[in-house]
Design an enzyme around this catalytic site. Structure first.
Site, PDB file in Angstrom:
ATOM      1  N   LEU A  25     -28.096  -1.526  34.666  1.00  0.00           N
ATOM      2  CA  LEU A  25     -29.290  -1.829  33.873  1.00  0.00           C
ATOM      3  C   LEU A  25     -28.963  -2.145  32.410  1.00  0.00           C
ATOM      4  O   LEU A  25     -29.659  -1.730  31.497  1.00  0.00           O
ATOM      5  CB  LEU A  25     -30.301  -0.687  33.978  1.00  0.00           C
ATOM      6  N   MET A  36     -28.783  -7.635  30.651  1.00  0.00           N
ATOM      7  CA  MET A  36     -28.945  -8.696  31.671  1.00  0.00           C
ATOM      8  C   MET A  36     -29.701  -8.171  32.894  1.00  0.00           C
ATOM      9  O   MET A  36     -30.664  -8.778  33.360  1.00  0.00           O
ATOM     10  CB  MET A  36     -27.570  -9.208  32.141  1.00  0.00           C
ATOM     11  N   ALA A  39     -17.253  -7.623  35.907  1.00  0.00           N
ATOM     12  CA  ALA A  39     -16.378  -8.086  36.995  1.00  0.00           C
ATOM     13  C   ALA A  39     -15.134  -7.203  37.070  1.00  0.00           C
ATOM     14  O   ALA A  39     -14.715  -6.617  36.076  1.00  0.00           O
ATOM     15  CB  ALA A  39     -15.982  -9.535  36.730  1.00  0.00           C
ATOM     16  N   SER A  63     -26.530 -17.861  34.932  1.00  0.00           N
ATOM     17  CA  SER A  63     -26.236 -18.335  33.586  1.00  0.00           C
ATOM     18  C   SER A  63     -27.489 -18.344  32.718  1.00  0.00           C
ATOM     19  O   SER A  63     -28.589 -18.562  33.209  1.00  0.00           O
ATOM     20  CB  SER A  63     -25.642 -19.744  33.626  1.00  0.00           C
ATOM     21  N   GLY A  64     -27.257 -18.117  31.443  1.00  0.00           N
ATOM     22  CA  GLY A  64     -28.372 -18.197  30.497  1.00  0.00           C
ATOM     23  C   GLY A  64     -28.408 -17.032  29.537  1.00  0.00           C
ATOM     24  O   GLY A  64     -29.266 -16.980  28.656  1.00  0.00           O
ATOM     25  N   LYS A  85     -20.124 -21.246  39.531  1.00  0.00           N
ATOM     26  CA  LYS A  85     -20.360 -20.618  38.214  1.00  0.00           C
ATOM     27  C   LYS A  85     -19.080 -20.637  37.370  1.00  0.00           C
ATOM     28  O   LYS A  85     -19.118 -20.841  36.157  1.00  0.00           O
ATOM     29  CB  LYS A  85     -20.873 -19.181  38.383  1.00  0.00           C
ATOM     30  N   HIS A 126     -18.830 -24.007  35.975  1.00  0.00           N
ATOM     31  CA  HIS A 126     -19.827 -24.086  34.898  1.00  0.00           C
ATOM     32  C   HIS A 126     -19.212 -23.530  33.608  1.00  0.00           C
ATOM     33  O   HIS A 126     -19.299 -24.128  32.541  1.00  0.00           O
ATOM     34  CB  HIS A 126     -21.079 -23.292  35.296  1.00  0.00           C
ATOM     35  N   ASN A 127     -18.571 -22.388  33.721  1.00  0.00           N
ATOM     36  CA  ASN A 127     -17.986 -21.766  32.536  1.00  0.00           C
ATOM     37  C   ASN A 127     -16.803 -22.562  31.997  1.00  0.00           C
ATOM     38  O   ASN A 127     -16.603 -22.636  30.785  1.00  0.00           O
ATOM     39  CB  ASN A 127     -17.556 -20.323  32.841  1.00  0.00           C
ATOM     40  N   GLU A 156     -18.267 -25.143  30.049  1.00  0.00           N
ATOM     41  CA  GLU A 156     -18.769 -24.472  28.832  1.00  0.00           C
ATOM     42  C   GLU A 156     -17.640 -24.326  27.789  1.00  0.00           C
ATOM     43  O   GLU A 156     -17.829 -24.632  26.607  1.00  0.00           O
ATOM     44  CB  GLU A 156     -19.321 -23.104  29.254  1.00  0.00           C
ATOM     45  N   LYS A 185     -13.268 -13.953  28.454  1.00  0.00           N
ATOM     46  CA  LYS A 185     -13.273 -12.958  29.532  1.00  0.00           C
ATOM     47  C   LYS A 185     -12.548 -13.447  30.789  1.00  0.00           C
ATOM     48  O   LYS A 185     -12.374 -12.679  31.716  1.00  0.00           O
ATOM     49  CB  LYS A 185     -14.709 -12.554  29.874  1.00  0.00           C
ATOM     50  N   HIS A 240      15.320 -35.512  46.091  1.00  0.00           N
ATOM     51  CA  HIS A 240      13.977 -35.149  46.588  1.00  0.00           C
ATOM     52  C   HIS A 240      13.297 -36.288  47.328  1.00  0.00           C
ATOM     53  O   HIS A 240      12.175 -36.123  47.788  1.00  0.00           O
ATOM     54  CB  HIS A 240      13.105 -34.676  45.412  1.00  0.00           C
TER      55      HIS A 240
HETATM   56  C1  6PG Z   1     -23.445 -17.826  31.009  1.00  0.00           C
HETATM   57  C2  6PG Z   1     -22.158 -17.479  30.305  1.00  0.00           C
HETATM   58  C3  6PG Z   1     -21.779 -16.057  30.485  1.00  0.00           C
HETATM   59  C4  6PG Z   1     -20.538 -15.535  29.758  1.00  0.00           C
HETATM   60  C5  6PG Z   1     -19.893 -16.460  28.784  1.00  0.00           C
HETATM   61  C6  6PG Z   1     -18.872 -15.790  27.916  1.00  0.00           C
HETATM   62  O1  6PG Z   1     -23.375 -18.756  31.784  1.00  0.00           O
HETATM   63  O2  6PG Z   1     -24.467 -17.205  30.757  1.00  0.00           O
HETATM   64  O3  6PG Z   1     -21.134 -18.269  30.846  1.00  0.00           O
HETATM   65  O4  6PG Z   1     -21.616 -15.859  31.870  1.00  0.00           O
HETATM   66  O5  6PG Z   1     -20.941 -14.428  29.082  1.00  0.00           O
HETATM   67  O6  6PG Z   1     -19.289 -17.499  29.474  1.00  0.00           O
HETATM   68  O7  6PG Z   1     -17.621 -15.996  28.447  1.00  0.00           O
HETATM   69  P1  6PG Z   1     -16.317 -15.750  27.619  1.00  0.00           P
HETATM   70  O8  6PG Z   1     -16.390 -14.334  27.126  1.00  0.00           O
HETATM   71  O9  6PG Z   1     -15.165 -15.951  28.552  1.00  0.00           O
HETATM   72  O10 6PG Z   1     -16.337 -16.737  26.497  1.00  0.00           O
END
Ligand code: 6PG
Length: 466
Positions: free
Chosen positions: A4, A7, A69, A121-122, A175, A178-179, A182, A253, A446
Site C-alpha cells: 500500500l 502507487m 521488484a 505506467s504513469g 513495459k 516502454h521504459n 523512456e 532501477k 570462421h
Molecule cells: C512508469 C515509469 C516507472 C519507473 C521509472 C523510473 O512507467 O511509470 O517507468 O515505472 O519508476 O521508469 O525508472 P528508473 O528509476 O530506472 O529511472
C-alpha cells in the site's frame, strides 16, 4: 492490493472511485491506516494480516501486488499462495524482470493459480487518475479483470489505455521496452538542454520557453511537459532553479539496462537505448570526469560560438523530432522481434494505442505510430510507413546539421548521434561488414559466405598473399 505504498493505494482508490469494493494489505500498519483514511466514504477496507485480507476477497480472487521488484515479489507469493485456491489470479503490477515473471508463472500454473505480469505506467498520479496498463498472461483469466482495468485506465478518444498484451511474461516485456524508450527520450531531452544551454547559450527561463513552445506543437509529450515545469521550479525565496542544485549523477532501477541486455540477446539493435543507459552510467564517474575535464579542457569560446551561429531553434526541434522517431522505431522493432522469438503475438498497433495516454512516454507522435501499425499489421519497421517516411525525409537534414555542428563544437550528443548513424547504417544496402567476415576468416577460419553461391567458404589468406 498487496503493497500500500502511494502507487498501490492510488490504484485501489481509483478502483473504488469506479464503484468497486476493494481491499488492501500491507505489513506496515501506517500504510493500512493511510488507506483507510484516504478511502473513507468509499468501499475500501485495509487489513493488517494477510489471512484476514484473503478471507475478505470474493472468488475467484484477484490479488494485485505492487511491491519492489526482486526477492520481495517471491516472498509475497510464497506467503500468499497457501491461502489461495485454484482459479485465483495474482497480478504483479511492479517492474519485475520478465524472465522472473516467466518462472513465477510456470511454477504457479502447476498449482492452478494464474499469474499475470502487468506493466503499469504513469507514476503516482497515473495510478490515481488513470494509468496505462500492460497485462500479460492467460487470456481466459484476463476476462475477470478486463472490466476493472478498462474502467481505471487513462482514456484517449474515449478508449481505455489498457489491452490484453499476450501470453506469458509479455506484459512485463512490453513495459520493459516502454521504459527503454523512456530512458532514450529522457537522454534526448537532456542533450537538447546541453545544446540550448552551452550551444545556444540560453538561460533557464529561455530554455523553459523553448520547451513550453515545443510542447504545444508536434513534439507534445508528457516528458517535455514535465521538463518545461522543471525549468520554472525555483527554490523558495530565490531566483535559482532547484535543477541547478541537483547533482549530475543519474540513478536507475534497471529496466533500461534490461532492455539493452535483452535486445542484445535477441540481436536486435537499439543503440539509442544503449547509449542512454551508458550515459546514466557515465554520469556516475564524477571524479574521473572532473579529472578528464581538467586534462582535456574544451576550447569553449570558439566551438560554442560555431554551434550558436549555425544552429537555429527550428533545426534543433526538427532534429529532436527525427531522433524521437528513430527511438520509437527501435523500440517497436524490438517488440516485433520479441513477439516472433517468444511467441507473444504482440499487436504493435494496440500497444501504441495504449501508450497514447496515461504512461510516461505518451506523446502526440504515438498517434502516428498507432495509425502506421493499425493500417498495416505486417509493417516490419516503423520508418517504412509512408506517412512516417515523409516525416523522416523532411527532418533528416536538420538532424544531420545539428549533430555535425554539435560534434564540431565539442558538445556531446550521444543519443542524437546514435539515432543518426543507426539511421544511415540501416539505410545502407551494402554495409562494410563483408570486411568483418573476411577478417574473421583470416584470423580464425570462421568461414564466409559468397554472393550468389550457396554454402560457406574458407581461404588460407596469408599463404595466398606470400
Ligand atoms: C512508469 C515509469 C516507472 C519507473 C521509472 C523510473 O512507467 O511509470 O517507468 O515505472 O519508476 O521508469 O525508472 P528508473 O528509476 O530506472 O529511472
Amino acid at each position: 492490493m498487496i503493497g500500500l505504498g502511494t502507487m498501490g493505494r492510488n490504484l485501489l482508490l481509483n478502483m473504488a472511485d469506479h464503484g468497486y469494493s476493494v481491499a488492501g494489505f500491507d505489513k506496515n500498519p501506517a500504510q493500512v491506516e493511510k488507506l483507510n483514511k484516504e478511502g473513507s466514504g468509499k468501499k475500501v477496507a485495509g487489513f493488517n494480516t494477510l489471512e484476514s485480507f484473503v478471507e475478505n476477497l470474493s472468488t475467484p480472487r484477484i490479488v494485485i501486488m505492487l511491491v519492489p521488484a526482486g526477492k520481495i515479489v517471491d516472498q509475497v507469493i510464497n506467503d500468499l499462495v497457501p491461502l489461495l485456491a485454484k482459479g485465483d489470479l495474482i497480478i504483479d503490477g511492479g517492474n519485475s524482470k520478465f524472465t522472473d515473471t516467466d518462472l513465477r508463472a510456470s511454477v504457479l500454473e502447476k498449482q492452478g493459480i494464474h499469474f499475470f505480469g502487468m506493466g503499469i505506467s504513469g507514476g503516482e498520479e497515473g495510478a490515481r487518475k488513470g494509468p496505462s496498463m500492460m497485462p500479460g498472461g492467460d487470456i481466459q483469466a484476463y476476462q475477470h479483470v478486463k472490466p476493472i482495468l478498462e474502467q481505471i485506465a487513462a482514456r484517449v478518444k474515449g478508449e481505455p489505455c489498457v489491452t490484453y498484451i499476450g501470453p506469458g511474461a509479455s506484459g512485463h516485456f512490453v513495459k520493459m521496452v516502454h521504459n527503454g524508450i523512456e530512458y532514450a527520450l529522457m537522454q534526448l531531452i537532456a542533450e537538447t538542454y546541453e545544446l540550448l544551454k552551452k550551444g545556444l547559450q540560453l538561460n533557464n527561463h529561455q530554455i523553459h520557453e523553448v520547451f513550453a513552445k515545443w510542447n504545444e506543437g508536434r513534439l507534445q509529450s508528457f516528458l517535455l511537459e514535465i521538463t518545461k515545469d522543471i525549468f520554472a521550479f525555483r527554490l523558495p525565496k530565490s531566483d535559482r532553479l532547484l535543477l541547478d542544485e541537483i547533482k549530475d549523477e543519474a540513478k536507475a532501477k534497471g529496466t533500461g539496462k534490461w532492455t539493452s541486455q535483452f535486445a542484445m540477446e535477441l540481436q536486435l539493435p537499439v543503440p539509442a537505448i544503449d547509449m542512454a543507459v551508458s550515459m546514466r552510467d557515465l554520469s556516475k564517474y564524477k571524479s574521473l570526469r572532473l579529472q578528464m575535464a581538467e586534462t582535456y579542457p574544451r576550447e569553449d569560446g570558439q566551438a560554442l560560438g560555431a554551434f550558436g551561429q549555425a544552429a537555429s531553434l527550428e533545426k534543433l526541434e526538427a532534429a529532436f523530432y527525427f531522433s524521437m522517431m528513430v527511438i520509437y522505431g527501435q523500440g517497436m522493432h524490438l517488440l516485433s522481434k520479441a513477439s516472433e522469438a517468444y511467441g507473444y503475438g504482440l499487436k504493435l498497433g494496440e500497444i501504441a494505442k495504449i501508450w497514447r495516454g496515461g504512461c510516461i512516454i505518451r506523446a502526440a507522435f504515438l498517434e502516428d505510430i498507432y495509425r502506421a501499425f493499425h493500417k498495416n499489421k505486417e509493417l516490419e519497421f516503423l520508418l517504412l510507413d509512408e506517412h512516417i517516411q515523409a516525416l523522416v525525409r523532411a527532418n533528416l537534414p536538420s538532424a544531420k546539421s545539428i549533430v555535425a555542428e554539435a560534434i564540431s563544437g565539442g558538445l556531446a550528443v550521444p543519443v542524437f548521434a546514435a539515432c543518426l548513424t543507426y539511421f544511415y547504417s540501416i539505410c545502407t544496402a551494402d554495409m562494410p561488414t563483408n570486411l568483418i567476415q573476411a577478417q574473421r576468416d583470416y584470423f580464425g577460419a570462421h568461414t564466409y559466405e559468397l554472393k550468389g553461391k550457396d554454402g560457406v567458404f574458407h581461404t588460407n589468406w596469408s599463404s595466398a598473399l606470400s
